[in-house]
Design a protein around this motif. Structure first.
Motif, PDB file in Angstrom:
ATOM      1  N   ARG A  21     -13.876 -20.522  27.966  1.00  0.00           N
ATOM      2  CA  ARG A  21     -12.572 -21.177  28.179  1.00  0.00           C
ATOM      3  C   ARG A  21     -12.663 -22.676  27.892  1.00  0.00           C
ATOM      4  N   ASN A  22     -13.760 -23.301  28.311  1.00  0.00           N
ATOM      5  CA  ASN A  22     -13.959 -24.728  28.078  1.00  0.00           C
ATOM      6  C   ASN A  22     -14.064 -25.008  26.576  1.00  0.00           C
ATOM      7  N   ALA A  23     -14.858 -24.217  25.859  1.00  0.00           N
ATOM      8  CA  ALA A  23     -15.026 -24.418  24.412  1.00  0.00           C
ATOM      9  C   ALA A  23     -13.703 -24.221  23.680  1.00  0.00           C
ATOM     10  N   PHE A  24     -12.948 -23.224  24.088  1.00  0.00           N
ATOM     11  CA  PHE A  24     -11.651 -22.954  23.473  1.00  0.00           C
ATOM     12  C   PHE A  24     -10.705 -24.140  23.683  1.00  0.00           C
ATOM     13  N   ALA A  25     -10.616 -24.615  24.916  1.00  0.00           N
ATOM     14  CA  ALA A  25      -9.735 -25.740  25.230  1.00  0.00           C
ATOM     15  C   ALA A  25     -10.166 -27.019  24.505  1.00  0.00           C
ATOM     16  N   LEU A  26     -11.469 -27.251  24.425  1.00  0.00           N
ATOM     17  CA  LEU A  26     -11.974 -28.433  23.722  1.00  0.00           C
ATOM     18  C   LEU A  26     -11.612 -28.374  22.238  1.00  0.00           C
ATOM     19  N   ALA A  27     -11.801 -27.222  21.613  1.00  0.00           N
ATOM     20  CA  ALA A  27     -11.467 -27.078  20.193  1.00  0.00           C
ATOM     21  C   ALA A  27      -9.972 -27.294  19.967  1.00  0.00           C
ATOM     22  N   GLN A  28      -9.147 -26.695  20.807  1.00  0.00           N
ATOM     23  CA  GLN A  28      -7.701 -26.893  20.669  1.00  0.00           C
ATOM     24  C   GLN A  28      -7.324 -28.363  20.825  1.00  0.00           C
ATOM     25  N   ALA A  29      -7.932 -29.035  21.786  1.00  0.00           N
ATOM     26  CA  ALA A  29      -7.625 -30.449  22.012  1.00  0.00           C
ATOM     27  C   ALA A  29      -8.073 -31.304  20.827  1.00  0.00           C
ATOM     28  N   MET A  30      -9.268 -31.065  20.313  1.00  0.00           N
ATOM     29  CA  MET A  30      -9.751 -31.858  19.170  1.00  0.00           C
ATOM     30  C   MET A  30      -8.819 -31.699  17.977  1.00  0.00           C
ATOM     31  N   ILE A  31      -8.447 -30.460  17.665  1.00  0.00           N
ATOM     32  CA  ILE A  31      -7.584 -30.210  16.512  1.00  0.00           C
ATOM     33  C   ILE A  31      -6.204 -30.826  16.726  1.00  0.00           C
ATOM     34  N   SER A  32      -5.671 -30.712  17.915  1.00  0.00           N
ATOM     35  CA  SER A  32      -4.328 -31.228  18.212  1.00  0.00           C
ATOM     36  C   SER A  32      -4.263 -32.747  18.204  1.00  0.00           C
ATOM     37  N   ILE A  33      -5.317 -33.396  18.675  1.00  0.00           N
ATOM     38  CA  ILE A  33      -5.316 -34.858  18.789  1.00  0.00           C
ATOM     39  C   ILE A  33      -5.681 -35.537  17.477  1.00  0.00           C
ATOM     40  N   ALA A  34      -6.668 -35.017  16.778  1.00  0.00           N
ATOM     41  CA  ALA A  34      -7.179 -35.665  15.560  1.00  0.00           C
ATOM     42  C   ALA A  34      -6.416 -35.147  14.339  1.00  0.00           C
ATOM     43  N   THR A  35      -5.139 -35.437  14.276  1.00  0.00           N
ATOM     44  CA  THR A  35      -4.276 -34.884  13.236  1.00  0.00           C
ATOM     45  C   THR A  35      -4.577 -35.419  11.833  1.00  0.00           C
ATOM     46  N   GLU A  36      -5.283 -36.521  11.727  1.00  0.00           N
ATOM     47  CA  GLU A  36      -5.639 -37.065  10.418  1.00  0.00           C
ATOM     48  C   GLU A  36      -6.875 -36.380   9.832  1.00  0.00           C
ATOM     49  N   ASP A  37      -7.583 -35.628  10.657  1.00  0.00           N
ATOM     50  CA  ASP A  37      -8.816 -34.966  10.225  1.00  0.00           C
ATOM     51  C   ASP A  37      -8.528 -33.543   9.782  1.00  0.00           C
ATOM     52  N   GLU A  38      -9.421 -33.020   8.945  1.00  0.00           N
ATOM     53  CA  GLU A  38      -9.318 -31.647   8.468  1.00  0.00           C
ATOM     54  C   GLU A  38     -10.343 -30.804   9.230  1.00  0.00           C
ATOM     55  N   PHE A  39      -9.867 -29.788   9.911  1.00  0.00           N
ATOM     56  CA  PHE A  39     -10.743 -28.940  10.719  1.00  0.00           C
ATOM     57  C   PHE A  39     -10.926 -27.576  10.084  1.00  0.00           C
ATOM     58  N   TYR A  40     -12.134 -27.053  10.244  1.00  0.00           N
ATOM     59  CA  TYR A  40     -12.454 -25.673   9.917  1.00  0.00           C
ATOM     60  C   TYR A  40     -13.087 -25.051  11.150  1.00  0.00           C
ATOM     61  N   ILE A  41     -12.743 -23.821  11.412  1.00  0.00           N
ATOM     62  CA  ILE A  41     -13.387 -23.047  12.466  1.00  0.00           C
ATOM     63  C   ILE A  41     -14.231 -21.984  11.784  1.00  0.00           C
ATOM     64  N   ILE A  42     -15.495 -21.861  12.215  1.00  0.00           N
ATOM     65  CA  ILE A  42     -16.306 -20.769  11.689  1.00  0.00           C
ATOM     66  C   ILE A  42     -16.582 -19.772  12.805  1.00  0.00           C
ATOM     67  N   LEU A  43     -16.519 -18.500  12.404  1.00  0.00           N
ATOM     68  CA  LEU A  43     -16.736 -17.392  13.323  1.00  0.00           C
ATOM     69  C   LEU A  43     -17.764 -16.443  12.717  1.00  0.00           C
ATOM     70  N   ASN A  44     -18.373 -15.658  13.570  1.00  0.00           N
ATOM     71  CA  ASN A  44     -19.440 -14.746  13.179  1.00  0.00           C
ATOM     72  C   ASN A  44     -18.872 -13.338  13.002  1.00  0.00           C
ATOM     73  N   LYS A  45     -19.083 -12.755  11.837  1.00  0.00           N
ATOM     74  CA  LYS A  45     -18.581 -11.411  11.544  1.00  0.00           C
ATOM     75  C   LYS A  45     -19.163 -10.354  12.488  1.00  0.00           C
ATOM     76  N   GLN A  46     -20.271 -10.668  13.154  1.00  0.00           N
ATOM     77  CA  GLN A  46     -20.869  -9.715  14.089  1.00  0.00           C
ATOM     78  C   GLN A  46     -20.032  -9.523  15.351  1.00  0.00           C
ATOM     79  N   PHE A  47     -19.008 -10.347  15.555  1.00  0.00           N
ATOM     80  CA  PHE A  47     -18.094 -10.213  16.696  1.00  0.00           C
ATOM     81  C   PHE A  47     -16.693  -9.886  16.173  1.00  0.00           C
ATOM     82  N   PRO A  48     -16.503  -8.810  15.458  1.00  0.00           N
ATOM     83  CA  PRO A  48     -15.201  -8.558  14.816  1.00  0.00           C
ATOM     84  C   PRO A  48     -14.058  -8.341  15.798  1.00  0.00           C
ATOM     85  N   GLU A  49     -14.363  -7.879  17.005  1.00  0.00           N
ATOM     86  CA  GLU A  49     -13.299  -7.540  17.950  1.00  0.00           C
ATOM     87  C   GLU A  49     -12.514  -8.750  18.428  1.00  0.00           C
TER      88      GLU A  49
END
Length: 173
Positions: A21-49
């Motif tokens: 929950r903390n990591a999720f909230a931190l990522a959302q906050a970073m993306i929402s606040i730093a609007t001049e930056d370009e963000f990418y999220i990477i995820l692992n295919k081993q967790f498809p669900e």
């Protein structure tokens, strides 16, 4: 600035616990606040669900094309005998990230969270000859408080030591 967020830790068992929950909230906050930056999220295919839910959760703040899925060989849990497979997976992940040409990488807790039952792949500085800033969020060092309980065998101890070595290679914690 191009920022890559490694959010494997919101795909695994910690997704609904405090770390996730903390990591999720931190990522959302970073993306929402730093609007001049370009963000990418990477995820692992081993967790498809969890991939589609994460895409849905970030749909209003990041383009879907900026959520990237990397793939590694199956069976990359940290059991005895998987060392070569894990090492290959770490190189594949780092190469995947380098191809995104980031200025900074943020690892949301994955450095210490990967373990014997968690197929998260995380490493720092195994591949890159180009210096990319790496930041990591660490929530705790509980295994160090009682290694007999949390690091019960040489495999777990070796994994944890490797993760601590990776932490020492980060630029910001």
């Amino acid at each position: 600035m191009r920022i890559v967020l490694d959010l494997q830790n919101i795909q695994g068992p910690s997704k609904l616990r405090g770390i996730g929950r903390n990591a999720f909230a931190l990522a959302q906050a970073m993306i929402s606040i730093a609007t001049e930056d370009e963000f990418y999220i990477i995820l692992n295919k081993q967790f498809p669900e969890h991939i589609e839910q994460i895409r849905y959760d970030f749909r209003s703040i990041i383009p879907q094309s900026n959520i990237k899925i990397f793939d590694v060989p199956l069976g990359c849990t940290f059991n005895e005998g998987n060392y070569a497979r894990i090492a290959a997976a770490e190189l594949l992940r780092e190469n995947f990230i380098l191809n995104l040409k980031p200025d900074i990488i943020h690892i949301g807790s994955g450095l210490l969270e990967s373990g014997p039952s968690i197929p998260g792949i995380c490493s720092v500085g195994k591949l890159s000859s180009t210096k990319i800033t790496v930041a990591a969020t660490l929530h705790d060092f509980i295994p160090m408080t009682d290694p007999f309980l949390y690091l019960p065998d040489n495999n777990c101890k070796s994994l944890y030591k490797q993760r601590l070595d990776y932490i020492s290679k980060t630029d910001l914690i």
